[in-house]
Enzyme design. Structure first.
Site, short mmCIF file in Angstrom:
data_model
loop_
_atom_site.label_atom_id
_atom_site.label_comp_id
_atom_site.label_asym_id
_atom_site.label_seq_id
_atom_site.Cartn_x
_atom_site.Cartn_y
_atom_site.Cartn_z
N ARG A 52 25.35 -81.99 13.21
CA ARG A 52 24.30 -81.83 12.21
C ARG A 52 24.08 -80.36 11.86
NH1 ARG A 52 19.79 -82.36 13.76
NH2 ARG A 52 20.07 -82.55 16.02
N LYS A 194 20.62 -89.90 10.30
CA LYS A 194 19.39 -89.16 10.62
C LYS A 194 18.48 -89.01 9.41
CE LYS A 194 20.01 -88.65 15.01
NZ LYS A 194 19.23 -89.50 15.93
N HIS A 213 12.68 -91.64 18.98
CA HIS A 213 14.07 -91.24 19.20
C HIS A 213 14.42 -91.66 20.62
CE1 HIS A 213 17.29 -87.89 19.55
NE2 HIS A 213 17.80 -88.96 18.99
N SER A 231 20.14 -85.76 21.83
CA SER A 231 21.57 -86.00 21.92
C SER A 231 22.15 -85.26 23.12
CB SER A 231 22.25 -85.52 20.63
OG SER A 231 23.64 -85.73 20.69
N LYS A 235 21.10 -91.09 26.40
CA LYS A 235 20.41 -92.27 25.87
C LYS A 235 21.36 -93.44 25.69
CE LYS A 235 18.70 -91.06 21.98
NZ LYS A 235 19.63 -89.93 21.91
N THR A 236 22.48 -93.18 25.01
CA THR A 236 23.42 -94.26 24.73
C THR A 236 24.08 -94.76 26.01
OG1 THR A 236 23.84 -93.45 22.50
CG2 THR A 236 25.51 -94.89 23.46
N ASP A 250 19.48 -95.63 19.95
CA ASP A 250 19.05 -94.31 19.48
C ASP A 250 17.69 -94.28 18.78
OD1 ASP A 250 19.61 -91.51 19.22
OD2 ASP A 250 20.07 -91.83 17.12
N ARG A 314 32.82 -88.47 18.56
CA ARG A 314 31.91 -89.62 18.45
C ARG A 314 32.67 -90.89 18.09
NH1 ARG A 314 26.05 -89.18 19.13
NH2 ARG A 314 25.59 -86.96 19.13
#
Length: 520
Positions: A52, A194, A213, A231, A235-236, A250, A314
């Site tokens: 990003r 996003k 988030h 990130s 989390k994932t 997410d 990713r």
């Protein structure tokens, strides 16, 4: 569809709408936007932007939002006039070109669902949208009317960007009143996802829903859990648990009836992906998934350890590529709320329990380390404080989200925890990152209620409550000072982080009495 685009002053040479997985793949290969891995998964490169661009994200400022948005370094304002010029440039770029369109939804709870349309010039970006958002049924598509539109024309060239108030030729601009986002100068797919998240984070609090988030899963006893974190904090990975159904990885909302996923897919980091440690993610990488910026050998075999393009490699895939999912993408009010932090200082315990006041303190602090590749220019961990564990995506004032969290934690009697997935035995460069299986075991202890009758001891530096023991985990690692060879070096590093915490929290001292719940 073509008529609708022309009404928006877009005149494409051809349009491809709501393609199947096979059709997306056909277009990507035909247009040479992607290549195949050895198992048939399409691989794309996102150009020079592999993460990003937070300094290039803007929100149009107008009378309807000027007093609701926390303007500053995160939420950069842009004039309506500049937006109009950029919108015209994006539409001009799309003229006489083939366009790819995805129609779908954000939000599994139909009461708060946002119908959206994504228009792109790259077929793989349409495929990315197909994977990431909730895909409509054929009946839903027949009379589909989008409420929010994203126009993505990454090849748009803006020469007078300084005059328009931009920071570079790249722009990601949300017009929340017009319910539109425009993207130019960057191909990175994460900007699409996003942008919608940011929009929901503005709209939903106005309806009393807390946008988060976080990832979420649900156990065999229908016990939901939330995993907050930026990130790179896990989390994932950590919410993808073979013993619990995945709700989402997410972005979620917490309404008066429970939690719900915003998305219809997952966007997982693949750097150093290990099939034995993360089997669900590894097995989701198959035809229909979309790999970004990975390196392969001549046979198309992916080397997940190779970060030569970016550490932020990713994969996006529909959520049903995970075998163990909650098909409704919804759950009841959570029993446990877990804050994940990647502590590069190596001084936070790997697991700690939080009182409600501590939970508010750490939610407002949002401490972690940005890890390599998640944003442009990040090559090694950098300590950061990101309010609500998601400040880059939270348009309203942080206290708006914190008040919603505090209200829901107390009303539904949810227990909060802080879990460090970062370093132990020393800071980054000296210590070692906490092993993933160890973190998983500690999370299992939380979720299975194994710590309900365990004694907890306050950390002398941060006050958070450290369990005296966790089943099947070496008790030595529970107190981080024990893992450092040089105890005085630990003390110095802890004092350094405490100073950062205190300096960051000054801006929230008027919000309740939560500063007393943080380190002295």
């Amino acid at each position: 569809m073509l008529q609708q685009l022309r009404q928006m002053d877009i005149n494409p040479s051809a349009i491809y709408c709501n393609l199947s997985q096979e059709e997306w793949r056909e277009q990507e290969l035909k247009r040479e936007e992607g290549r195949l891995s050895e198992n048939g998964t399409v691989i794309v490169n996102t150009g020079i932007y592999t993460g990003r661009s937070p300094n290039d994200r803007f929100i149009v400022k107008n009378k309807s939002n000027e007093n609701l948005i926390d303007w500053g370094d995160v939420n950069l304002p842009l004039s309506e006039k500049s937006f109009s010029i950029l919108e015209a440039a994006v539409k001009k770029e799309m003229d006489n070109n083939e366009l790819f369109i995805f129609d779908g939804f954000a939000g599994a709870d139909k009461r708060y669902q946002l119908p959206l349309r994504v228009v792109t010039m790259k077929s793989w970006q349409g495929h990315f949208s197909h994977n990431m958002f909730i895909r409509p049924t054929e009946n839903e598509l027949e009379n589909f009317k989008p409420e929010f539109t994203i126009l993505n024309a990454s090849s748009t060239e803006i020469e007078n960007w300084k005059e328009l108030g931009l920071n570079s030729k790249v722009f990601i601009v949300l017009n929340l009143e017009k319910k539109m986002a425009i993207i130019g100068g960057t191909e990175y797919g994460g900007e699409i996802k996003k942008s919608i998240f940011s929009a929901l984070n503005y709209y939903l609090p106005l309806e009393g829903v807390m946008p988060m988030h976080c990832s979420a899963n649900i156990g065999k006893n229908e016990d939901s859990a939330l995993f907050f974190g930026l990130s790179g904090t896990g989390k994932t990975t950590l919410s993808t648990d073979p013993n619990r159904r995945l709700i989402g990885d997410d972005e979620h909302g917490w309404s008066d009836s429970g939690i719900f996923n915003f998305e219809g897919g997952c966007y997982a980091k693949t750097i150093n992906l290990d099939s034995s440690k993360e089997p669900d993610i590894f097995n989701a990488i198959r035809p229909g998934a979309l790999l970004e910026n990975v390196i392969t050998d001549e046979k198309g075999v992916v080397d997940y350890s190779d970060g030569s393009i970016t550490e932020n490699t990713r994969v996006s895939y529909p959520i049903n590529y995970i075998n163990n999912i909650e098909p409704t993408e919804q759950g009841g009010h959570p029993n446990n709320v877990i804050f994940l932090t990647c502590d590069a200082f190596g001084v936070l315990p790997p697991i700690s329990k939080l009182t409600p006041e501590m939970a508010m303190y750490h939610f407002l602090s949002g401490y972690t380390a940005k890890v390599a590749g998640t944003e442009q220019g990040i090559t090694e961990p950098v300590a950061t404080f990101s309010t609500c564990f998601g400040a880059p995506f939270m348009p309203q004032y942080p206290t708006t989200y914190a008040e919603l969290l505090g209200e829901k934690l107390k009303k539904h009697n949810a227990q909060a925890w802080l879990v460090n997935t970062g370093w132990s035995g020393g800071a980054y460069g000296t210590g070692e990152r906490i092993d993933l299986p160890v973190t998983r075991r500690m999370l299992t202890a939380i979720l299975e209620g194994e710590l309900d009758n365990v004694e907890f001891t306050p950390d002398l530096n941060f006050k958070i409550l450290i369990p005296d023991n966790v089943p099947e985990v070496d008790s030595k690692i529970l107190n981080p000072r024990n893992t450092w060879e040089d105890k005085y070096a630990y003390d110095d590093k802890a004092k350094e982080l405490i100073t950062l915490f205190k300096n960051n929290f000054v801006k929230y001292e008027s919000f309740g009495d939560y500063s007393k719940a943080g380190p002295d």
